[in-house]
Structures are given as C-alpha cells and as structure tokens.
Design a protein around this motif. Structure first.
Motif, PDB file in Angstrom:
ATOM      1  N   VAL A 140       0.836  -1.203   0.000  1.00  0.00           N
ATOM      2  CA  VAL A 140       0.000   0.000   0.000  1.00  0.00           C
ATOM      3  C   VAL A 140       0.871   1.254   0.000  1.00  0.00           C
ATOM      4  O   VAL A 140       0.621   2.201  -0.749  1.00  0.00           O
ATOM      5  CB  VAL A 140      -0.943   0.003   1.223  1.00  0.00           C
ATOM      6  N   VAL A 141       1.909   1.255   0.832  1.00  0.00           N
ATOM      7  CA  VAL A 141       2.820   2.404   0.894  1.00  0.00           C
ATOM      8  C   VAL A 141       3.476   2.631  -0.459  1.00  0.00           C
ATOM      9  O   VAL A 141       3.566   3.765  -0.944  1.00  0.00           O
ATOM     10  CB  VAL A 141       3.888   2.172   1.983  1.00  0.00           C
ATOM     11  N   SER A 142       3.939   1.557  -1.085  1.00  0.00           N
ATOM     12  CA  SER A 142       4.580   1.676  -2.399  1.00  0.00           C
ATOM     13  C   SER A 142       3.613   2.246  -3.426  1.00  0.00           C
ATOM     14  O   SER A 142       3.987   3.107  -4.238  1.00  0.00           O
ATOM     15  CB  SER A 142       5.086   0.300  -2.842  1.00  0.00           C
ATOM     16  N   ALA A 143       2.358   1.794  -3.389  1.00  0.00           N
ATOM     17  CA  ALA A 143       1.360   2.319  -4.327  1.00  0.00           C
ATOM     18  C   ALA A 143       1.076   3.791  -4.064  1.00  0.00           C
ATOM     19  O   ALA A 143       0.936   4.596  -4.999  1.00  0.00           O
ATOM     20  CB  ALA A 143       0.074   1.496  -4.225  1.00  0.00           C
ATOM     21  N   ALA A 144       1.000   4.165  -2.781  1.00  0.00           N
ATOM     22  CA  ALA A 144       0.706   5.554  -2.424  1.00  0.00           C
ATOM     23  C   ALA A 144       1.811   6.497  -2.866  1.00  0.00           C
ATOM     24  O   ALA A 144       1.544   7.648  -3.240  1.00  0.00           O
ATOM     25  CB  ALA A 144       0.474   5.667  -0.921  1.00  0.00           C
ATOM     26  N   LYS A 145       3.050   6.021  -2.821  1.00  0.00           N
ATOM     27  CA  LYS A 145       4.172   6.870  -3.239  1.00  0.00           C
ATOM     28  C   LYS A 145       4.075   7.243  -4.718  1.00  0.00           C
ATOM     29  O   LYS A 145       4.629   8.253  -5.151  1.00  0.00           O
ATOM     30  CB  LYS A 145       5.504   6.157  -2.974  1.00  0.00           C
ATOM     31  N   LYS A 146       3.352   6.437  -5.477  1.00  0.00           N
ATOM     32  CA  LYS A 146       3.229   6.679  -6.919  1.00  0.00           C
ATOM     33  C   LYS A 146       1.908   7.326  -7.289  1.00  0.00           C
ATOM     34  O   LYS A 146       1.685   7.628  -8.463  1.00  0.00           O
ATOM     35  CB  LYS A 146       3.376   5.350  -7.669  1.00  0.00           C
ATOM     36  N   ALA A 147       1.026   7.517  -6.300  1.00  0.00           N
ATOM     37  CA  ALA A 147      -0.307   8.044  -6.607  1.00  0.00           C
ATOM     38  C   ALA A 147      -0.739   9.042  -5.538  1.00  0.00           C
ATOM     39  O   ALA A 147      -1.234   8.644  -4.476  1.00  0.00           O
ATOM     40  CB  ALA A 147      -1.314   6.899  -6.697  1.00  0.00           C
ATOM     41  N   PRO A 148      -0.542  10.340  -5.760  1.00  0.00           N
ATOM     42  CA  PRO A 148      -0.906  11.357  -4.766  1.00  0.00           C
ATOM     43  C   PRO A 148      -2.365  11.281  -4.330  1.00  0.00           C
ATOM     44  O   PRO A 148      -2.688  11.645  -3.189  1.00  0.00           O
ATOM     45  CB  PRO A 148      -0.609  12.674  -5.490  1.00  0.00           C
ATOM     46  N   ASP A 149      -3.251  10.814  -5.208  1.00  0.00           N
ATOM     47  CA  ASP A 149      -4.659  10.729  -4.818  1.00  0.00           C
ATOM     48  C   ASP A 149      -4.869   9.690  -3.717  1.00  0.00           C
ATOM     49  O   ASP A 149      -5.740   9.859  -2.851  1.00  0.00           O
ATOM     50  CB  ASP A 149      -5.528  10.403  -6.030  1.00  0.00           C
TER      51      ASP A 149
END
Length: 227
Positions: free
Chosen positions: A33-42
């Motif tokens: 989840v953290v890795s995905a969030a780092k790539k998606a500001p939304d």
C-alpha cells in the motif's frame, strides 16, 4: 494497486492491529500500500491518515524506547551543547586530558546530531515527526519517527535527502573536528582516532547502510524520483 484494493488491505490491517499482541506489519500488505501511495498522490490524499495511524501503532509496539518529539528534541540539542562544551574544554586542558575531552565531545555530537539532521531536513521538506526513539539494544543510536501521512505527501527527492541527512552529518563531524584538534594542540593519537572514526563510518555506510539503513532508503526514494 487500485483504490478498492487499498481500502480492502487497510481494513484488514486495522482489524489485524486491533489485537494488542500484534507487533509487525510483515505479510499484511501494508508496504505494498505504501509503495502504491508513493506513486499516486490521490491515494495519499484519501488514505494517508489511515496509513500513518497504522504505522504509528506498529511503531509504538516494536520500538524499545519512545520519547515525545518536543522533549526528545530538547535532549538532542542538549547533547549537542554538551559535545561542544567538551570540545571547547579541550582548548584549555593539558595533554592527554585534552585529547580525551575532544573525543568525548565528538561522541556526544555524533550521538545527538544524526536524528537532528533528519529532523531539520525533513521539516524543511514539510515532513512532520512524532517521536524520538531507540529501536533496540543492538542499535542504540536515537532515531526520529516520521508522521507517515506527511512523509508520503513529500516528493521522493525530499524523502531521499531526509534519509541521507543524518548519515551525512555523522560523516562530517569527525573530519570537521580535525582543525579544532590541531588548534587545541591535542595529542596526535586523538587526531588519528578522529580520522579512523570518520573512515570507519564511511566504510560502514558503504557496506551496511546501503543495504539496510539510511542509504538504502535514499537509493529507494531516488529511484522513485527517476521513474
């Protein structure tokens, strides 16, 4: 990882963390989840506070010792002041005590400034912090804990240099004290020890930190910045 999957994973982790016996986040999907969030500001905007709350709960369970940010910062600044006083006393002390005082001052500065480096550079980047901590007996160097919502909201380069800052300060201090040592007229062995400490610190970072600590995190965030 899309929004619905992030929601599902975070909900499962929150249920998992409700058990007070739960310590780590390994295998929960949290770091995906953290890795995905780092790539998606939304995703950060929607889920950042929940990610931070989970991270904070896990941190409070695994850290050996935690201290709230304000008193921890005051203690670190006091440690810096002690280090500078010890270095200053070496100017007016006879051999060999002057060398001992200089090295003790270096030790105090190294102990206190690593976390302060992270804190200063992080705050300039808009990253907030919650606690000072010692992670384990084997790693007694005080650290400073990020608020993960603000950490994820920062750019990859800002996160990278926040991670690198403490290590950079630790490398500078032994060599920066060499001119002070020469002016104070300390014994040659103490100057040699300054050089040895600085060199060992650089070697340790090259061998260990690039794989397990600050420089690993620096490389990870810089890789994201180049994507």
């Amino acid at each position: 990882m899309d929004r619905s999957e992030v929601e599902r994973v975070l909900s499962a982790i929150e249920t998992h963390m409700a058990d007070d016996r739960t310590v780590g986040l390994a295998g929960t999907g949290f770091w995906k989840v953290v890795s995905a969030a780092k790539k998606a500001p939304d995703l950060v905007a929607e889920f950042g506070d929940r990610i931070a709350a989970i991270d904070r709960r896990a941190f409070q369970r695994w850290a050996l010792l935690t201290v709230p940010l304000a008193p921890g910062t005051a203690m670190a600044v006091f440690g810096c002041a002690v280090g500078l006083v010890l270095v200053g006393l070496s100017y007016n002390t006879v051999d060999p005590l002057n060398g001992v005082l200089l090295l003790a001052g270096m030790g105090a500065l190294l102990f206190a400034t690593h976390g302060l480096g992270h804190l200063l550079v992080g705050r300039l980047a808009g990253i907030r912090f919650t606690h000072w901590f010692i992670g384990s007996v084997g790693r007694p160097q005080p650290g400073v804990k990020t608020d993960y919502a603000s950490y994820l909201a920062a750019s990859p380069k800002q996160r990278a240099w926040m991670h690198a800052s403490g290590a950079i300060v630790s490398k500078i201090i032994p060599f920066a004290l060499i001119p002070a040592a020469l002016i104070a007229g300390v014994p040659r062995w103490s100057i040699v020890l300054l050089i040895v400490v600085g060199a060992v610190s650089i070697i340790t970072d090259a061998i260990w930190s690039t794989h397990f600590s600050d420089w690993k995190k620096f490389r990870r965030e810089m890789a994201l910045a180049s994507d």
